[in-house]
Scaffold this motif. Structure first.
Motif, PDB file in Angstrom:
ATOM      1  N   LYS A  45       0.860  -1.182   0.000  1.00  0.00           N
ATOM      2  CA  LYS A  45       0.000   0.000   0.000  1.00  0.00           C
ATOM      3  C   LYS A  45       0.893   1.227   0.000  1.00  0.00           C
ATOM      4  CE  LYS A  45      -3.661   2.571   2.116  1.00  0.00           C
ATOM      5  NZ  LYS A  45      -4.706   2.655   3.115  1.00  0.00           N
ATOM      6  N   VAL A  65      -3.813  -4.325  -9.264  1.00  0.00           N
ATOM      7  CA  VAL A  65      -4.263  -3.211  -8.431  1.00  0.00           C
ATOM      8  C   VAL A  65      -5.569  -3.607  -7.744  1.00  0.00           C
ATOM      9  CG1 VAL A  65      -4.884  -0.771  -8.385  1.00  0.00           C
ATOM     10  CG2 VAL A  65      -3.151  -1.575 -10.003  1.00  0.00           C
ATOM     11  N   LEU A  66      -5.554  -3.557  -6.404  1.00  0.00           N
ATOM     12  CA  LEU A  66      -6.728  -3.932  -5.615  1.00  0.00           C
ATOM     13  C   LEU A  66      -7.630  -2.758  -5.292  1.00  0.00           C
ATOM     14  CD1 LEU A  66      -5.116  -6.320  -2.965  1.00  0.00           C
ATOM     15  CD2 LEU A  66      -6.340  -6.944  -5.062  1.00  0.00           C
ATOM     16  N   ASP A  67      -7.026  -1.575  -5.096  1.00  0.00           N
ATOM     17  CA  ASP A  67      -7.818  -0.428  -4.673  1.00  0.00           C
ATOM     18  C   ASP A  67      -7.032   0.850  -4.925  1.00  0.00           C
ATOM     19  OD1 ASP A  67     -10.120   0.738  -3.527  1.00  0.00           O
ATOM     20  OD2 ASP A  67      -9.125   0.926  -1.587  1.00  0.00           O
ATOM     21  N   ARG A  83      -5.664   1.710 -12.000  1.00  0.00           N
ATOM     22  CA  ARG A  83      -6.811   1.703 -11.093  1.00  0.00           C
ATOM     23  C   ARG A  83      -7.194   0.280 -10.712  1.00  0.00           C
ATOM     24  NH1 ARG A  83      -7.407   5.885 -14.571  1.00  0.00           N
ATOM     25  NH2 ARG A  83      -8.076   7.874 -13.705  1.00  0.00           N
ATOM     26  N   LYS A  84      -8.036   0.181  -9.725  1.00  0.00           N
ATOM     27  CA  LYS A  84      -8.547  -1.098  -9.242  1.00  0.00           C
ATOM     28  C   LYS A  84      -8.898  -2.007 -10.412  1.00  0.00           C
ATOM     29  CE  LYS A  84     -12.235  -2.846  -6.280  1.00  0.00           C
ATOM     30  NZ  LYS A  84     -13.323  -2.426  -5.370  1.00  0.00           N
ATOM     31  N   VAL A 106      -2.845   3.731  -3.213  1.00  0.00           N
ATOM     32  CA  VAL A 106      -3.070   2.575  -4.078  1.00  0.00           C
ATOM     33  C   VAL A 106      -2.608   1.336  -3.315  1.00  0.00           C
ATOM     34  CG1 VAL A 106      -0.836   2.628  -5.307  1.00  0.00           C
ATOM     35  CG2 VAL A 106      -2.849   1.662  -6.424  1.00  0.00           C
ATOM     36  N   THR A 107      -3.391   0.271  -3.433  1.00  0.00           N
ATOM     37  CA  THR A 107      -3.046  -1.018  -2.851  1.00  0.00           C
ATOM     38  C   THR A 107      -2.943  -2.024  -3.977  1.00  0.00           C
ATOM     39  OG1 THR A 107      -4.233  -0.454  -0.818  1.00  0.00           O
ATOM     40  CG2 THR A 107      -3.733  -2.792  -1.181  1.00  0.00           C
ATOM     41  N   GLN A 108      -1.891  -2.825  -3.954  1.00  0.00           N
ATOM     42  CA  GLN A 108      -1.653  -3.752  -5.062  1.00  0.00           C
ATOM     43  C   GLN A 108      -1.043  -5.053  -4.565  1.00  0.00           C
ATOM     44  OE1 GLN A 108       0.921  -1.114  -7.223  1.00  0.00           O
ATOM     45  NE2 GLN A 108       2.749  -1.910  -6.250  1.00  0.00           N
TER      46      GLN A 108
END
Length: 135
Positions: A45, A65-67, A83-84, A106-108
């Motif tokens: 994150k 990309v999760l969020d 993006r997500k 961003v969370t990946q």
């Protein structure tokens, strides 16, 4: 446990070191590399405005990309907004960087295949000029 932690799929993990990160980013290794699966998997994150340094992976890298909203760039190419749901493939040995957008985290999930070739080779920091060069 806070409301935010209850909603998170994965734990935040450990803060990444400042020698490879501009800003604040967190790392939770989910799968350690070994001789059977030869793949490392983790979740990262990046807080708004954060990014890692230029780097490459001897075995390549896949990012999901999760969020949130982030940036990704392969050396010599344009900065891409991610993006997500986006999936990014970083070819083996090619310099790239990734991180959060200027105003969103961003969370990946990352996957490093072929870890028998090594994990990561770090290079110079991404400059502000490079980071802010979003088209």
């Amino acid at each position: 446990m806070s409301e935010q932690n209850k909603e998170a799929i994965f734990e935040k993990g450990e803060r990444l070191p400042s020698d490879i990160i501009t800003g604040t980013a967190w790392h939770n290794k989910l799968v350690d590399e070994d001789s059977i699966y030869t793949t490392a998997v983790g979740v990262e994150k990046f807080e708004p405005g954060s990014r890692n340094a230029w780097h490459s992976h001897p075995g390549g890298q896949i990012i999901i990309v999760l969020d949130g909203v982030g940036y990704h760039q392969i050396k010599g190419g344009p900065v891409q907004v991610v993006r997500k749901g986006d999936v990014i493939k970083c070819p083996p040995g090619i310099l790239h960087w990734h991180g959060a957008s200027q105003d969103r985290s961003v969370t990946q999930i990352y996957m490093l295949p072929n870890t028998e070739n090594g994990l990561a080779d770090w290079s110079e920091r991404v400059t502000d000029e490079e980071y802010y060069n979003v088209k």
